[in-house]
Every structure is written in C-alpha cells, then in structure tokens.
Design a protein around this motif. Structure first.
Motif, PDB file in Angstrom:
ATOM      1  N   TYR A   1       0.823  -1.221   0.000  1.00 53.13           N
ATOM      2  CA  TYR A   1       0.000   0.000   0.000  1.00 53.13           C
ATOM      3  C   TYR A   1       0.856   1.271   0.000  1.00 53.13           C
ATOM      4  O   TYR A   1       0.325   2.375  -0.118  1.00 53.13           O
ATOM      5  CB  TYR A   1      -0.879   0.065   1.253  1.00 53.13           C
TER       6      TYR A   1
ATOM      7  N   VAL B   1       2.212   0.069   8.804  1.00 54.75           N
ATOM      8  CA  VAL B   1       1.524   0.507  10.026  1.00 54.75           C
ATOM      9  C   VAL B   1       2.030  -0.286  11.239  1.00 54.75           C
ATOM     10  O   VAL B   1       2.749  -1.271  11.100  1.00 54.75           O
ATOM     11  CB  VAL B   1      -0.020   0.416   9.881  1.00 54.75           C
TER      12      VAL B   1
ATOM     13  N   CYS C   1      -3.233   0.912  12.497  1.00 55.43           N
ATOM     14  CA  CYS C   1      -4.385   0.389  11.763  1.00 55.43           C
ATOM     15  C   CYS C   1      -5.572   0.476  12.725  1.00 55.43           C
ATOM     16  O   CYS C   1      -5.543  -0.170  13.773  1.00 55.43           O
ATOM     17  CB  CYS C   1      -4.123  -1.060  11.347  1.00 55.43           C
ATOM     18  N   PRO C   2      -6.606   1.278  12.398  1.00 56.08           N
ATOM     19  CA  PRO C   2      -7.733   1.413  13.325  1.00 56.08           C
ATOM     20  C   PRO C   2      -8.335   0.061  13.736  1.00 56.08           C
ATOM     21  O   PRO C   2      -8.752  -0.114  14.880  1.00 56.08           O
ATOM     22  CB  PRO C   2      -8.753   2.238  12.542  1.00 56.08           C
ATOM     23  N   MET C   3      -8.332  -0.898  12.807  1.00 55.12           N
ATOM     24  CA  MET C   3      -8.917  -2.203  13.142  1.00 55.12           C
ATOM     25  C   MET C   3      -8.112  -2.904  14.251  1.00 55.12           C
ATOM     26  O   MET C   3      -8.678  -3.610  15.083  1.00 55.12           O
ATOM     27  CB  MET C   3      -8.969  -3.085  11.900  1.00 55.12           C
TER      28      MET C   3
ATOM     29  N   ASN D   1      -3.843  -8.096  11.737  1.00 60.06           N
ATOM     30  CA  ASN D   1      -4.137  -6.677  12.023  1.00 60.06           C
ATOM     31  C   ASN D   1      -4.703  -6.545  13.445  1.00 60.06           C
ATOM     32  O   ASN D   1      -5.852  -6.167  13.663  1.00 60.06           O
ATOM     33  CB  ASN D   1      -5.173  -6.122  11.041  1.00 60.06           C
TER      34      ASN D   1
ATOM     35  N   CYS E   1     -12.386  -3.283   8.907  1.00 59.64           N
ATOM     36  CA  CYS E   1     -11.581  -2.176   8.378  1.00 59.64           C
ATOM     37  C   CYS E   1     -12.501  -1.033   7.946  1.00 59.64           C
ATOM     38  O   CYS E   1     -13.347  -1.218   7.068  1.00 59.64           O
ATOM     39  CB  CYS E   1     -10.760  -2.679   7.183  1.00 59.64           C
ATOM     40  N   PRO E   2     -12.312   0.155   8.532  1.00 59.53           N
ATOM     41  CA  PRO E   2     -13.194   1.277   8.160  1.00 59.53           C
ATOM     42  C   PRO E   2     -13.053   1.676   6.691  1.00 59.53           C
ATOM     43  O   PRO E   2     -13.985   2.217   6.108  1.00 59.53           O
ATOM     44  CB  PRO E   2     -12.727   2.409   9.091  1.00 59.53           C
ATOM     45  N   VAL E   3     -11.899   1.397   6.105  1.00 56.87           N
ATOM     46  CA  VAL E   3     -11.668   1.792   4.709  1.00 56.87           C
ATOM     47  C   VAL E   3     -12.427   0.854   3.753  1.00 56.87           C
ATOM     48  O   VAL E   3     -13.198   1.303   2.895  1.00 56.87           O
ATOM     49  CB  VAL E   3     -10.142   1.766   4.403  1.00 56.87           C
ATOM     50  N   HIS E   4     -12.261  -0.444   3.930  1.00 54.53           N
ATOM     51  CA  HIS E   4     -12.918  -1.406   3.037  1.00 54.53           C
ATOM     52  C   HIS E   4     -14.420  -1.548   3.319  1.00 54.53           C
ATOM     53  O   HIS E   4     -15.201  -1.830   2.415  1.00 54.53           O
ATOM     54  CB  HIS E   4     -12.257  -2.789   3.164  1.00 54.53           C
TER      55      HIS E   4
ATOM     56  N   GLU F   1     -11.481  -7.956   3.130  1.00 56.42           N
ATOM     57  CA  GLU F   1     -11.936  -7.030   4.175  1.00 56.42           C
ATOM     58  C   GLU F   1     -13.199  -6.285   3.738  1.00 56.42           C
ATOM     59  O   GLU F   1     -13.810  -5.568   4.530  1.00 56.42           O
ATOM     60  CB  GLU F   1     -10.830  -6.014   4.515  1.00 56.42           C
TER      61      GLU F   1
ATOM     62  N   CYS G   1      -6.445   4.527   2.678  1.00 64.20           N
ATOM     63  CA  CYS G   1      -6.072   4.324   4.082  1.00 64.20           C
ATOM     64  C   CYS G   1      -5.131   5.462   4.497  1.00 64.20           C
ATOM     65  O   CYS G   1      -3.968   5.500   4.088  1.00 64.20           O
ATOM     66  CB  CYS G   1      -5.376   2.974   4.249  1.00 64.20           C
TER      67      CYS G   1
ATOM     68  N   MET H   1      -1.771   4.438   6.108  1.00 66.45           N
ATOM     69  CA  MET H   1      -0.731   3.990   5.177  1.00 66.45           C
ATOM     70  C   MET H   1      -0.113   5.169   4.424  1.00 66.45           C
ATOM     71  O   MET H   1       1.040   5.128   4.035  1.00 66.45           O
ATOM     72  CB  MET H   1      -1.328   2.991   4.181  1.00 66.45           C
TER      73      MET H   1
END
Ligand code: 13P
Ligand code: SF4
Length: 306
Positions: free
Chosen positions: A26, A61, A86-88, A114, A172-175, A200, A260, A263
């Motif tokens: 990434y 991360v 990584c928020p997750m 993660n 994952c908030p992004v996916h 994800e 992300c 990243m």
C-alpha cells in the motif's frame, strides 16, 4: 531535493547504516522502489523472520512493525511514522477479548494479523488475508473464535464449511465503506472489467466479485489474467501500482474513497529521516508480550508453510 536525489540518499544511507527496508504494497511507488522487500502482510512477516540486518525499517503501520519486533526481538525495529496505526488493530481491548474467550470455552482464538501485539498474547494463532483459509483449514479443532474482522471471517467461513465460526463486530473502516451500489455503478461504467476485491470488504460485496484475495493476490491475478480491464476493490494505491506496472491494461477504483490515511502517513522524506536515524519510532515491547505474542505468530508461520 528531487525524488530521485532523495531515493539515492536513502539507498546510500540504508547501506551505510545497515538498515533493511520492508514496505507494504500500500506504500507509494517512490517508497516501494527503495525497499529491500515489498509484499502483503504474510510475505512481510516471512521476510522479517529471515532478515539478516540488525536494523529493520517497516514502512507500513504499527502492527506490521510489532510483528517484525516479535519475530526479531534482538533487532532494532523502526516504524516509518509514529502515528501510522491500523484502526482495526485497536478495535478490541485485552479485557474484552478475555471476556469473549470465557463466553466461548473450547474455541480456538484466531487473530487476524491486524491486531495489537498485546491482543496476540492471548490468541492461539494469527492469520493474514492470504494465509487464513489454508491455516484455519489445517487447524485440528472445529470451533473458531475469529477476531477482529467479521468480513474477512465471513469470507473464510464460506471457504471452510466444516468449521464453526464465531465472528464479532468490527472491521476495516476503509474497506467496509464499499457498498453493492459501488459495484453496480462501476460494473455499469466498465461492463468488460473483472471485479477483484480484498476480503476485508463486506460479504455482499465479496460475493459479487470475480476474484477475492489479499493485496498481492489481487496484483498477481490482474498481472496474469488475459483480460484487459479490472475494477479494484482495495486501497487505491493498488490501482496506481497496477496501472504503473501494466500500462497495456486499464484499472479502475471500485470506490474513490478507499484510501487508508494511516498507510499514506509515510512519505519519502519521512523514510529519509528514518535512514538518517532521526525519524519514525523505535518499537519496544515488554519481554512478556514479546514471548507470548510470538507463539501465535510462530504458529502462523508453521501452519502456513506445513
Ligand atoms: P494484506 O495482508 O492483504 O497485505 O492486507 C493488509 C491490510 O491491512 C489490508 O487492508
Ligand atoms: Fe488497517 Fe484497513 Fe488501513 Fe488495512 S486498509 S491498514 S486494515 S485501516
């Protein structure tokens, strides 16, 4: 300083200071070019375990840098940007997982990589998106408590109907932001394109895909395919890398907002500060955490290579 000058300086200093640079796929192209090894989370863990250098710089991360430290406690491990988390990996606290384990006695606790090092201390094994189905399929027990990503968990559960999965909320908030509407819109815009997504993504999105795989899984699928157009459902850096490496094919992001920010925190000037030994953050973990978390990562590498 130009990008080229900065890259030359980084290459000189990393050699001079004996630094091995790992970069997750990434990361941006200018960083991938100066890394000693690039890959997905599983490949990075394997490379970290084998690295001979005494100092390792992880461009990625925090959980990735922690994994390197756990595998090589004697080495100096630097995370490229101190705020890149990584928020997750922060979604579940140690006490919450302890309570969950009490609710599901007899279940093997499987952690997505993660997760924080602290959480790994009370898990049986960890997995990455590219190794999860193989590893859990090789585990003896039937009952699996999978943390913290219910989307990846649902994808694995579908491949392994012989196992009984308990999934928890999170992801994952992004996916997770990608919806079936994004799929419908992009399929309508690019009717000849194949849809490749990361597990994800939500289950209803993964179910619409032509291929579901890890970051490097998506890259090699697109590279090896004889098709010419692809809609990519993962962090949008992968769209850029694929377009750069395959100029005769076309790549479209499934969602313009699949970015992300953690990243993206690492930049080339940041990497330069790290190889000058004045940037990033040196990872330190308590001895007990290193020892206990290592069991879970060693088990991943053992089952992954069985
Ligand atoms: P990979 O294991 O596919 O590299 O995924 C890591 C990640 O954080 C995806 O968002
Ligand atoms: Fe974490 Fe999602 Fe970013 Fe991957 S894309 S590092 S899972 S927040």
């Amino acid at each position: 300083m130009t990008t080229y000058d900065m890259q030359r300086e980084i290459l000189k200093l990393k050699k001079q200071n004996g630094i091995y640079i790992l970069a997750h796929v990434y990361q941006s192209q200018d960083i991938l070019e100066i890394a000693d090894f690039t890959g997905d989370s599983f490949a990075l863990s394997e490379a970290a375990a084998k690295a001979a250098a005494q100092t390792v710089l992880m461009c990625g991360v925090r959980f990735m840098a922690e994994t390197v430290k756990i595998l090589s406690p004697g080495k100096k491990v630097i995370l490229s940007h101190r705020e890149a988390g990584c928020p997750m990996a922060q979604q579940l606290k140690l006490e919450e997982l302890s309570r969950l384990k009490e609710l599901y006695p007899g279940y093997a606790t499987v952690a997505y990589i993660n997760t924080s090092a602290e959480l790994k201390t009370i898990c049986d094994v960890c997995v990455t998106s590219s190794s999860a189905v193989k590893i859990i399929g090789r585990m003896k027990g039937k009952d699996i408590l999978f943390i913290p990503d219910p989307n990846l968990g649902a994808y694995i559960a579908k491949q392994l109907p012989q196992k009984n999965f308990k999934l928890i909320g999170g992801g994952c908030p992004v996916h997770s932001h990608i919806t079936t509407r994004d799929v419908e819109q992009k399929r309508a815009a690019y009717p000849n394109a194949l849809l490749l997504v990361h597990p994800e993504c939500r289950p209803e999105v993964s179910e619409m895909a032509d291929f579901v795989g890890s970051t490097t899984g998506i890259i090699s699928y697109a590279q090896n395919s004889d098709k010419r157009e692809f809609i990519i459902g993962t962090e949008n850096s992968i769209v850029q890398h694929l377009q750069f490496g395959n100029p005769d094919k076309r790549f479209y992001p499934l969602s313009n907002s699949c970015n992300c920010c953690d990243m993206r925190l690492t930049t080339l000037p940041e990497v330069l500060s790290c190889v000058r030994l004045s940037g990033g953050e040196e990872i330190t973990l308590p001895g007990e955490t290193l020892k206990k978390a290592r069991r879970c990562i060693d088990e991943m590498l053992r089952l992954g290579n069985e």
